[in-house]
Design a protein around this motif. Structure first.
Motif, PDB file in Angstrom:
ATOM      1  N   GLN A  55     138.721  83.072  42.931  1.00 19.70           N
ATOM      2  CA  GLN A  55     137.557  83.618  43.635  1.00 19.70           C
ATOM      3  C   GLN A  55     137.261  85.068  43.233  1.00 19.70           C
ATOM      4  O   GLN A  55     138.139  85.803  42.801  1.00 19.70           O
ATOM      5  N   LYS A  56     136.001  85.428  43.325  1.00 19.45           N
ATOM      6  CA  LYS A  56     135.458  86.733  42.907  1.00 19.45           C
ATOM      7  C   LYS A  56     135.585  86.939  41.400  1.00 19.45           C
ATOM      8  O   LYS A  56     135.574  88.069  40.921  1.00 19.45           O
ATOM      9  N   LYS A  57     135.807  85.841  40.641  1.00 20.18           N
ATOM     10  CA  LYS A  57     135.960  85.978  39.188  1.00 20.18           C
ATOM     11  C   LYS A  57     134.950  85.099  38.467  1.00 20.18           C
ATOM     12  O   LYS A  57     134.558  84.051  38.973  1.00 20.18           O
ATOM     13  N   ASP A  58     134.594  85.538  37.275  1.00 21.43           N
ATOM     14  CA  ASP A  58     133.733  84.739  36.397  1.00 21.43           C
ATOM     15  C   ASP A  58     134.489  83.451  36.040  1.00 21.43           C
ATOM     16  O   ASP A  58     135.593  83.514  35.500  1.00 21.43           O
ATOM     17  N   PRO A  59     133.934  82.249  36.352  1.00 24.05           N
ATOM     18  CA  PRO A  59     134.657  80.992  36.083  1.00 24.05           C
ATOM     19  C   PRO A  59     134.933  80.759  34.608  1.00 24.05           C
ATOM     20  O   PRO A  59     135.722  79.896  34.253  1.00 24.05           O
ATOM     21  N   CYS A  60     134.274  81.529  33.726  1.00 16.60           N
ATOM     22  CA  CYS A  60     134.544  81.409  32.293  1.00 16.60           C
ATOM     23  C   CYS A  60     135.564  82.446  31.824  1.00 16.60           C
ATOM     24  O   CYS A  60     135.789  82.606  30.622  1.00 16.60           O
ATOM     25  N   LYS A  61     136.152  83.176  32.788  1.00 18.62           N
ATOM     26  CA  LYS A  61     137.169  84.170  32.398  1.00 18.62           C
ATOM     27  C   LYS A  61     138.427  83.974  33.224  1.00 18.62           C
ATOM     28  O   LYS A  61     138.997  84.933  33.753  1.00 18.62           O
ATOM     29  N   ILE A  62     138.834  82.726  33.370  1.00 18.17           N
ATOM     30  CA  ILE A  62     140.063  82.427  34.108  1.00 18.17           C
ATOM     31  C   ILE A  62     141.129  82.037  33.086  1.00 18.17           C
ATOM     32  O   ILE A  62     140.945  81.102  32.311  1.00 18.17           O
ATOM     33  N   SER A  63     142.235  82.772  33.096  1.00 18.59           N
ATOM     34  CA  SER A  63     143.280  82.495  32.103  1.00 18.59           C
ATOM     35  C   SER A  63     144.379  81.653  32.743  1.00 18.59           C
ATOM     36  O   SER A  63     144.447  81.519  33.965  1.00 18.59           O
ATOM     37  N   GLU A  64     145.262  81.119  31.881  1.00 19.13           N
ATOM     38  CA  GLU A  64     146.427  80.374  32.408  1.00 19.13           C
ATOM     39  C   GLU A  64     147.263  81.295  33.299  1.00 19.13           C
ATOM     40  O   GLU A  64     147.818  80.860  34.297  1.00 19.13           O
TER      41      GLU A  64
ATOM     42  N   ASP B  14     151.518  62.545  38.161  1.00 25.71           N
ATOM     43  CA  ASP B  14     152.429  62.071  39.210  1.00 25.71           C
ATOM     44  C   ASP B  14     153.294  63.211  39.745  1.00 25.71           C
ATOM     45  O   ASP B  14     154.045  63.018  40.702  1.00 25.71           O
ATOM     46  N   THR B  15     153.244  64.375  39.099  1.00 24.36           N
ATOM     47  CA  THR B  15     154.017  65.513  39.620  1.00 24.36           C
ATOM     48  C   THR B  15     153.267  66.115  40.808  1.00 24.36           C
ATOM     49  O   THR B  15     152.085  65.812  41.032  1.00 24.36           O
ATOM     50  N   PHE B  16     153.934  66.973  41.525  1.00 28.32           N
ATOM     51  CA  PHE B  16     153.331  67.590  42.716  1.00 28.32           C
ATOM     52  C   PHE B  16     152.011  68.296  42.360  1.00 28.32           C
ATOM     53  O   PHE B  16     150.966  68.014  42.939  1.00 28.32           O
ATOM     54  N   LEU B  17     152.070  69.175  41.354  1.00 28.94           N
ATOM     55  CA  LEU B  17     150.884  69.965  41.004  1.00 28.94           C
ATOM     56  C   LEU B  17     149.755  69.070  40.479  1.00 28.94           C
ATOM     57  O   LEU B  17     148.586  69.236  40.852  1.00 28.94           O
ATOM     58  N   GLY B  18     150.119  68.108  39.619  1.00 29.03           N
ATOM     59  CA  GLY B  18     149.110  67.205  39.053  1.00 29.03           C
ATOM     60  C   GLY B  18     148.477  66.323  40.120  1.00 29.03           C
ATOM     61  O   GLY B  18     147.262  66.095  40.123  1.00 29.03           O
ATOM     62  N   PHE B  19     149.299  65.842  41.048  1.00 28.81           N
ATOM     63  CA  PHE B  19     148.820  64.967  42.136  1.00 28.81           C
ATOM     64  C   PHE B  19     147.833  65.730  43.028  1.00 28.81           C
ATOM     65  O   PHE B  19     146.800  65.203  43.430  1.00 28.81           O
ATOM     66  N   LEU B  20     148.145  66.994  43.294  1.00 31.77           N
ATOM     67  CA  LEU B  20     147.288  67.805  44.177  1.00 31.77           C
ATOM     68  C   LEU B  20     145.865  67.968  43.624  1.00 31.77           C
ATOM     69  O   LEU B  20     144.897  67.925  44.374  1.00 31.77           O
ATOM     70  N   PHE B  21     145.768  68.161  42.296  1.00 33.70           N
ATOM     71  CA  PHE B  21     144.472  68.585  41.745  1.00 33.70           C
ATOM     72  C   PHE B  21     143.809  67.557  40.824  1.00 33.70           C
ATOM     73  O   PHE B  21     142.715  67.812  40.325  1.00 33.70           O
ATOM     74  N   ASN B  22     144.448  66.400  40.632  1.00 32.18           N
ATOM     75  CA  ASN B  22     143.890  65.393  39.719  1.00 32.18           C
ATOM     76  C   ASN B  22     142.490  64.961  40.162  1.00 32.18           C
ATOM     77  O   ASN B  22     142.271  64.612  41.325  1.00 32.18           O
ATOM     78  N   GLY B  23     141.543  65.022  39.226  1.00 36.92           N
ATOM     79  CA  GLY B  23     140.177  64.531  39.495  1.00 36.92           C
ATOM     80  C   GLY B  23     139.302  65.490  40.293  1.00 36.92           C
ATOM     81  O   GLY B  23     138.167  65.147  40.617  1.00 36.92           O
ATOM     82  N   LEU B  24     139.803  66.674  40.618  1.00 36.72           N
ATOM     83  CA  LEU B  24     139.005  67.615  41.428  1.00 36.72           C
ATOM     84  C   LEU B  24     138.357  68.679  40.540  1.00 36.72           C
ATOM     85  O   LEU B  24     138.795  68.925  39.426  1.00 36.72           O
ATOM     86  N   MET B  25     137.301  69.293  41.064  1.00 36.91           N
ATOM     87  CA  MET B  25     136.610  70.394  40.363  1.00 36.91           C
ATOM     88  C   MET B  25     136.645  71.616  41.260  1.00 36.91           C
ATOM     89  O   MET B  25     136.569  71.478  42.481  1.00 36.91           O
ATOM     90  N   TRP B  26     136.721  72.770  40.648  1.00 42.40           N
ATOM     91  CA  TRP B  26     136.626  73.999  41.428  1.00 42.40           C
ATOM     92  C   TRP B  26     136.284  75.171  40.511  1.00 42.40           C
ATOM     93  O   TRP B  26     136.639  75.185  39.343  1.00 42.40           O
ATOM     94  N   CYS B  27     135.563  76.150  41.069  1.00 38.60           N
ATOM     95  CA  CYS B  27     135.374  77.427  40.392  1.00 38.60           C
ATOM     96  C   CYS B  27     134.849  78.412  41.428  1.00 38.60           C
ATOM     97  O   CYS B  27     134.271  78.005  42.441  1.00 38.60           O
ATOM     98  N   GLY B  28     135.072  79.688  41.153  1.00 41.61           N
ATOM     99  CA  GLY B  28     134.592  80.726  42.061  1.00 41.61           C
ATOM    100  C   GLY B  28     133.261  81.289  41.582  1.00 41.61           C
ATOM    101  O   GLY B  28     132.584  80.698  40.736  1.00 41.61           O
ATOM    102  N   LYS B  29     132.896  82.456  42.167  1.00 43.66           N
ATOM    103  CA  LYS B  29     131.642  83.128  41.803  1.00 43.66           C
ATOM    104  C   LYS B  29     131.982  84.569  41.437  1.00 43.66           C
ATOM    105  O   LYS B  29     132.783  85.186  42.147  1.00 43.66           O
TER     106      LYS B  29
END
Ligand code: APR
Length: 301
Positions: A93-102, A146-161
């Motif tokens: 959040q509060k960041k350019d969605p095209c400037k999110i790093s790993e 099937d891992t915790f992190l993958g299961f939580l976010f699989n198939g979802l979309m998100w980005c801030g402004k």
């Protein structure tokens, strides 16, 4: 008198000019101090991306999946689902969605960390549907999803402004729309963490019926997962080349594309092996195509 009369407008203009300059300076100072968007950036707030917007009810879905995963797999330990949600928000959040790093997702990765048992990792490329049908059916292997992190976010979309709190529910960058976007950086981070924590035999399900390279040059498997495996902990990378049961046999263990991938794996100091139409996966395909010639027990190889 006339001098006074003649000079009044000049003094008035000077006064007006000074006031406008002062007001402009105050607005500029307030922008710097309060972090409000400069006018050029305010235009970015309405930027339209080509991907879908943030998934509706994202918070409830993520927190719900978090509790669901812990109830399915009590070994996951006691994760704080609200903290995990907050780490996702803080990453974007509060960041350019095209400037999110790993790196923006480092804290999220730390609070979601999980131990992956040796010999259980199953990577994949171009077999998204089959590989997940297989892990659901057998429970013998674990894909990223099937891992915790993958299961939580699989198939979802998100980005801030940019510079504003909250998520963008109208549109988000698609996978290739910009280099470091909120979705591709997340999956690269999660794939790297999964590969790093894998040990023993690491299996990879590939599609022998797909056109072109067995794994795309820019695939996550090649660019993220193979380079992040630790040769001291991974004893072997075992490729399963699976043909669609109704499809053509375009690639197999001895084809050029596989030999090139073998070389790439070995360049990363990892041992390699390959098997065509691994029988347990073919048995799953046969559940839907029992009369196919390949499903005749005598034809299994
Ligand atoms: N464009 C669009 N989507 C992409 C792209 C891309 N260039 N690259 C990856 N993706 C996303 C899509 O969601 C796609 O369905 O990744 C998915 C898989 O792409 P594949 O080429 O089939 O495989 P690969 O890039 O190797 O990714 C799969 O990464 O997710 C991890 O552990 C998982 O081993 C698996 C690997």
């Amino acid at each position: 008198m006339s001098w006074h009369c003649a000079s009044r407008p000049v003094i008035g203009n000077l006064w007006l000019g000074s006031m406008l300059t002062l007001m402009a300076l105050m607005v500029l100072a307030s922008t710097v101090v309060n972090g409000h968007a400069p006018i050029s950036n305010q235009k970015d707030q309405g930027k339209k991306y080509t991907g879908a917007g943030t998934t509706s009810n994202l918070r409830n879905i993520v927190i719900g999946r978090c509790y669901h995963y812990m109830s399915l797999y009590p070994d996951t330990g006691d994760k704080n689902c609200t903290d995990i949600w907050q780490e996702l928000i803080d990453a974007v959040q509060k960041k350019d969605p095209c400037k999110i790093s790993e790196e923006d997702y480092t804290r999220l990765s730390l609070v979601s960390a999980q131990t992956i048992p040796c010999d259980k990792t199953l990577l994949w490329s171009r077999t998204n549907d089959l590989v997940h049908r297989y892990t659901k059916a057998t429970q013998n292997f674990i894909t990223l999803e099937d891992t915790f992190l993958g299961f939580l976010f699989n198939g979802l979309m998100w980005c801030g402004k940019p510079l504003r709190p909250g998520m963008n529910f109208k549109s988000c960058p698609a996978w290739n729309e910009c280099d470091k976007n909120s979705i591709s950086s997340f999956w690269k981070m999660a794939s790297a963490a999964f590969a790093r924590s894998s040990c023993g035999v690491v299996n990879v399900m590939l599609n022998g019926s797909a056109d072109g390279d067995i794994a795309r040059k820019e695939s996550i498997l090649r660019t993220v997962e193979i380079p992040n495996m630790d040769p001291a902990r991974v004893s072997e990378v075992k490729l399963w080349v699976i043909d669609d049961i109704q499809g053509e046999d375009k690639n197999s263990c001895d084809s050029k594309s596989l030999l090139e991938l073998k070389q790439y794996i070995e360049e990363h100091n990892l041992k390699y092996s390959c098997i065509d139409n691994y029988r347990p996966v073919q048995a799953l395909q046969c559940a839907d195509n029992p009369d196919h010639a390949a499903c005749n027990r005598c034809n299994y190889h």
